[in-house]
Design an enzyme around this catalytic site. Structure first.
Site, short mmCIF file in Angstrom:
data_model
loop_
_atom_site.label_atom_id
_atom_site.label_comp_id
_atom_site.label_asym_id
_atom_site.label_seq_id
_atom_site.Cartn_x
_atom_site.Cartn_y
_atom_site.Cartn_z
N LYS A 90 0.82 -1.21 0.00
CA LYS A 90 0.00 0.00 0.00
C LYS A 90 0.86 1.27 0.00
O LYS A 90 0.40 2.32 -0.43
CB LYS A 90 -0.95 -0.02 1.19
CG LYS A 90 -2.03 -1.08 1.02
CD LYS A 90 -3.04 -1.09 2.13
CE LYS A 90 -4.14 -2.08 1.86
NZ LYS A 90 -3.73 -3.50 2.03
C1 LIG Z 1 -4.28 -4.54 1.37
C2 LIG Z 1 -3.47 -5.76 1.20
C3 LIG Z 1 -3.82 -6.76 0.26
C4 LIG Z 1 -5.08 -6.70 -0.58
O1 LIG Z 1 -5.09 -5.65 -1.49
P1 LIG Z 1 -6.40 -5.30 -2.31
O2 LIG Z 1 -6.09 -4.01 -3.00
O3 LIG Z 1 -7.49 -5.17 -1.32
O4 LIG Z 1 -6.66 -6.36 -3.26
C5 LIG Z 1 -2.96 -7.84 0.11
N1 LIG Z 1 -1.84 -7.96 0.87
C6 LIG Z 1 -1.49 -7.03 1.78
C7 LIG Z 1 -0.25 -7.25 2.57
C8 LIG Z 1 -2.27 -5.90 1.98
O5 LIG Z 1 -1.91 -4.98 2.90
#
Ligand SMILES: *Cc1c(COP(=O)(O)O)cnc(C)c1O
Length: 453
Positions: free
Chosen positions: A109
């Site tokens: 993110k």
């Molecule tokens: C948020 C997150 C995901 C999922 O991402 P999406 O955009 O909701 O598909 C997967 N792995 C980690 C470590 C995350 O923080």
């Protein structure tokens, strides 16, 4: 480039406004009026550094931001990454892993949120405006959002997290940030309570306006666009079309891959990997979108039942027919389930599947045994899912978190203390700050009233 609402009830807005409003006033999500075709640009982009490629891609969508400013925002964003290559592709024998976790909070993110923080500051600065960001988190989003806006002069951030229910590392990644503009609010309740509180405060439009509340959740268009970049970056490292395996919860990350392919990037298949919370996997198998109850797993950032970005895919699937989309969403809201007519025509690009807890652990173990490589539980879901399909193209698995963010599951699977990171260990001895509040709208609003600027 102008942006419209999936629900059809908004006059088009340009990128700057799309970033600030996050979501359309009619409740829909924002999408560009058309997608640029980059197929003839790709050869020229081969070999570009990650931030230079990001500039070429993001400017197509952000044409109301000055080129020099955008370049600077992207440069500053990716300078926070601990790795020269930003998102390195690790090529092991028979396994390609795209590491997206070298940002400040060690999860993917950061890639988009670091850019979003810079965009917010630039766009607000021009209006000498302020923004009070309100977010709810089960762990990863909160720390990444805090890292993206800490110390920025015209932004305050308020993060609601379930007190005592995040991992220690996740909490420390939030509460050790002592900048004045960061407010960590431990809520005496569950993650669902936090989300409900956030929603009901956003629904009080007078309050929202008065305190200029903004959002950083995964529906913000800028986040999706920045994620498109690493699909292109990784695909350009190969001469032939590639496939990706994407651990997903909110359909944000995998939607970015879908966009990349729609823009002409040579992507063969997208493996959509969910954990036991399999609403998306079931949809692509059966055409039925049916709510289940959230189950807690070793990959908590994917413990989601209603995928907030899925509306964007549905809009495109319904060929931009907002009426059909709204009907689908209303049916889902009323009955907890809705379906499309022809399962076969649901996008064949996706290979969707759900991975259980045991297989996740087994994959961490076997990947370590075979390659000496340590996967975090989210990334392991992606690797496990991909192994179920016979692909004729090279496969790239997205690694979404550093294993040290989830040390208990990883160390137990491997049987050694392999999931460590100096940056996280450093946090344990640092000073922290948080405020614990009841799961009560008035309590949170009072806090905002007293602390929002
Ligand atoms: C948020 C997150 C995901 C999922 O991402 P999406 O955009 O909701 O598909 C997967 N792995 C980690 C470590 C995350 O923080």
């Amino acid at each position: 480039m102008r942006y419209i609402s999936t629900r059809g009830g908004m006059d088009p807005v340009r990128f700057r406004e799309a970033v600030i409003i996050g979501q359309a006033p009619d409740g829909g999500l924002l999408l560009p009026e058309f997608l640029p075709d980059v197929s003839s640009d790709l050869e020229g982009w081969r070999g570009l550094a990650f931030e230079d490629l990001a500039f070429e891609v993001v400017r197509l969508f952000a044409d109301d931001i000055d080129d020099a400013v955008l370049k600077k925002i992207l440069k500053d964003a990716f300078e926070t990454f601990a790795c020269e290559d930003r998102v390195p592709l690790v090529q092991l024998d028979g396994l390609n892993v795209l590491e997206l976790f070298h940002g400040p909070t060690l999860a993917f993110k950061d890639v988009a949120l670091q850019v979003l923080g810079g965009l917010f500051e630039h766009i607000l600065g021009g209006q000498t405006g302020r923004l009070n960001i309100l977010g709810a988190t089960s762990g990863d989003t909160g720390s990444a959002a805090i890292a993206a806006v800490r110390g920025r002069p015209n932004i305050d951030i308020f993060v609601l997290f379930p007190e005592g229910r995040t991992s220690l590392m996740q909490e420390l990644q939030m509460t050790t940030v002592l900048d004045d503009n960061v407010h960590c609010l431990g809520i005496d309740g569950t993650f669902d309570d936090c989300q409900e509180l956030m929603k009901s405060i956003f629904n009080d439009l007078a309050f929202k306006e008065k305190y200029r509340l903004g959002a950083v959740n995964s529906v913000n268009w800028a986040r999706v666009v920045v994620q498109v970049v690493y699909y292109i970056y990784a695909a350009l490292k190969f001469k032939e079309p590639v496939s990706f395996s994407v651990p997903t919860g909110n359909f944000g990350n995998v939607f970015a891959g879908y966009l990349a392919r729609s823009m002409g990037v040579p992507i063969d298949r997208l493996v959509l990997a969910t954990n036991k919370n399999d609403i998306l996997a079931r949809f692509f198998e059966t055409g039925i979108y049916a709510r289940g109850t959230v189950q807690h797993t070793l990959s908590p950032s994917m413990d989601i039942q209603v995928a907030s970005n899925f509306e964007r895919f549905l809009y495109l699937y319904f060929n931009g027919d907002s009426e059909r989309l709204v009907e689908f969403l209303e049916t889902f809201h009323e009955r907890g389930s809705a379906n499309v007519d022809h399962v076969d025509s649901v996008e064949p690009l996706f290979l969707a599947t759900s991975v259980g807890e045991e297989e996740t652990v087994e994959t961490i173990k076997s990947t370590y045994a075979a390659h000496g490589y340590v996967l975090d539980p989210h990334s392991a879901v992606g690797v496990a899912a991909a192994s179920r399909f016979k692909l004729t193209s090279p496969l790239i698995s997205l690694a979404t978190a550093h294993p040290a963010k989830f040390p208990d599951a990883v160390n137990e699977a491997i049987g050694q203390e392999v999931a460590t990171h100096a940056e996280l260990e450093r946090l344990v001895s640092q000073a922290t700050r948080k405020t614990v509040l009841a799961a009560d709208e008035h309590a949170v609003k009072n806090y905002l009233t007293e602390n929002a600027r």
